[in-house]
Write a protein that holds these residues in place. Structure first.
Motif, short mmCIF file in Angstrom:
data_model
loop_
_atom_site.label_atom_id
_atom_site.label_comp_id
_atom_site.label_asym_id
_atom_site.label_seq_id
_atom_site.Cartn_x
_atom_site.Cartn_y
_atom_site.Cartn_z
N ARG A 116 -11.21 -14.15 -24.02
CA ARG A 116 -12.46 -13.44 -23.72
C ARG A 116 -12.93 -13.75 -22.30
O ARG A 116 -13.30 -12.84 -21.54
CB ARG A 116 -13.53 -13.86 -24.73
CG ARG A 116 -14.90 -13.24 -24.49
CD ARG A 116 -16.00 -14.08 -25.12
NE ARG A 116 -15.99 -15.45 -24.61
CZ ARG A 116 -16.68 -16.45 -25.16
NH1 ARG A 116 -17.40 -16.24 -26.24
NH2 ARG A 116 -16.63 -17.66 -24.62
N ALA A 140 -12.39 -8.05 -23.56
CA ALA A 140 -13.37 -9.13 -23.72
C ALA A 140 -14.25 -8.88 -24.93
O ALA A 140 -14.55 -9.81 -25.70
CB ALA A 140 -14.23 -9.24 -22.45
N SER A 143 -12.21 -9.42 -28.17
CA SER A 143 -11.99 -10.84 -28.40
C SER A 143 -13.28 -11.52 -28.85
O SER A 143 -13.27 -12.36 -29.77
CB SER A 143 -11.47 -11.51 -27.12
OG SER A 143 -10.24 -10.93 -26.72
#
Length: 395
Positions: A116, A140, A143
């Motif tokens: 991330r 991101a 995640s």
């Protein structure tokens, strides 16, 4: 040259059938460019891991170690050494079948947080073009969702489109365990969809767990949404050949090997194999332990790579269903020169136990509330075979 031309024609024929019945599918020519890179090697950090002799002993090789040897290794470590290895090699520890479940969940949180943060940094890097930054922002976000409180990520690999496996329920104490093996387009970005959740592995797994609880509230159950292999993307060569399944099958077998030492259900874990996932399950089936027969349920299947269930070995009991509106029924059930996946598992001569999917609609509707398929999947997962309903016999 002639052989390549014939292959292109056959690919177009298989993909074209699906295109005609699924208006949202990409055109066959565009799909032919969607070949995926299969992931067969151990996760990042494995080379450094096997070279690490800081404990004064060999660490289990992720490429070759059995789940039993991995379990024995971690059982011999102190808590401090275990924590140090997880912190130094989160991707290795988080993906080691046979490692303690809480340790894998912890290691994968570390690996996911790192992915991330890496993706966030790329999303904010204005040296990159807008499209690359947008993809990084999506990575991101995907995640980050996996880091929500209570999530139990059994495996995580950020390579390529991203591989994720998650446990729903308490796997360590479950009396019954089910493994969901998804088909095309399953990856990190599509693992847990808020819109149309039953199209995603996590959504299907939650639905199955809830159905088991409805039918048998006193039974301890767990469901694993296993996106542990690179799936086909859309239509095209990957969808009509067994190439990705042949790489995915050994990874599925390693998962089952790990479950034998980290969980102890009353019966071998049942496999629920959707669409192309049934090709993976069919490829793995002959190598499944015959000592404890496994329930293998295929739905929306393009075939299992065989002409009959007898070819899958004695380690599995095959169940199959396909609803009448599922477009996969219009794809040719044959295998020619490595294209196609063999016989229809729901056909009379195949040898599977056909179950009803009344109420299910389309290729992704098998876990919808109130459908016969969801009820039957729950009953099979629980071992309540007497309550499984079957299609009416045609005179």
């Amino acid at each position: 040259m002639q052989r390549r031309r014939v292959k292109r024609i056959l690919i177009g024929a298989f993909a074209g059938c699906a295109v005609l019945v699924d208006a949202g599918a990409a055109a066959a020519q565009a799909a032919a460019a969607n070949e995926q890179v299969a992931i067969a090697t151990p996760p990042a950090g494995s080379t450094a891991w096997v070279s690490d002799h800081s404990l004064g002993r060999e660490l289990p090789d992720p490429a070759t170690a059995t789940a039993a040897s991995v379990a024995a290794f971690f059982a011999s470590l102190s808590p401090a050494d275990t924590e140090r290895l997880a912190a130094a090699y989160p991707l290795v520890v988080g993906n080691l079948d046979g490692a303690p479940l809480p340790l894998r969940y912890h290691a994968n949180r570390l690996a996911i947080a790192a992915e991330r943060d890496r993706a966030r940094a790329r999303a904010e890097d204005h040296h990159l073009d807008a499209g690359t930054r947008a993809l990084a922002a999506a990575r991101a976000d995907d995640s980050g969702h996996l880091l929500a409180e209570g999530r139990q990520i059994l495996a995580f690999d950020p390579r390529g489109r991203g591989l994720v496996s998650e446990v729903f329920g308490d796997l360590a104490t479950a009396q019954r365990v089910a493994v969901l093996v998804p088909g095309s387009d399953a990856d990190l970005g599509h693992f847990d969809q808020a819109v149309e959740p039953l199209r995603s592995p996590a959504g299907m797994a939650r639905a199955l767990l809830a159905e088991e609880h409805r039918q048998a509230p006193g039974t301890r159950t767990a469901v694993i949404a296993w996106t542990g292999y690179v799936t086909p993307s859309g239509l095209g060569p990957d969808a009509v050949t067994a190439r990705l399944a042949e790489v995915g099958a050994p990874r599925l077998l390693r998962l089952l090997d790990g479950l034998r030492v980290t969980s102890h259900p009353d019966r071998a874990p049942s496999l629920f194999c959707h669409s192309y996932g049934s090709v993976v399950c069919g490829t793995a089936a002959p190598s499944i332990d015959q000592a404890a027969p496994t329930d293998l349920v295929v739905f929306g299947s393009p075939g299992m790579g065989v002409a009959s269930a007898a070819e899958l070995g004695h380690g599995v009991e095959v169940w199959a269903t396909r609803n009448r509106t599922d477009w996969i029924g219009n794809v040719p059930y044959l295998e020619v020169g490595g294209l196609g996946h063999g016989a229809d598992p729901t056909s009379t001569g195949f040898g599977a136990i056909e179950v009803s999917s009344t109420g299910a609609a389309g290729h992704n509707g098998y876990f919808a509330p109130g459908t016969a398929s969801l009820h039957n999947f729950g009953a099979i997962a629980l071992g309540h075979y007497d309550s499984v309903s079957h299609p009416p016999t045609v005179a």
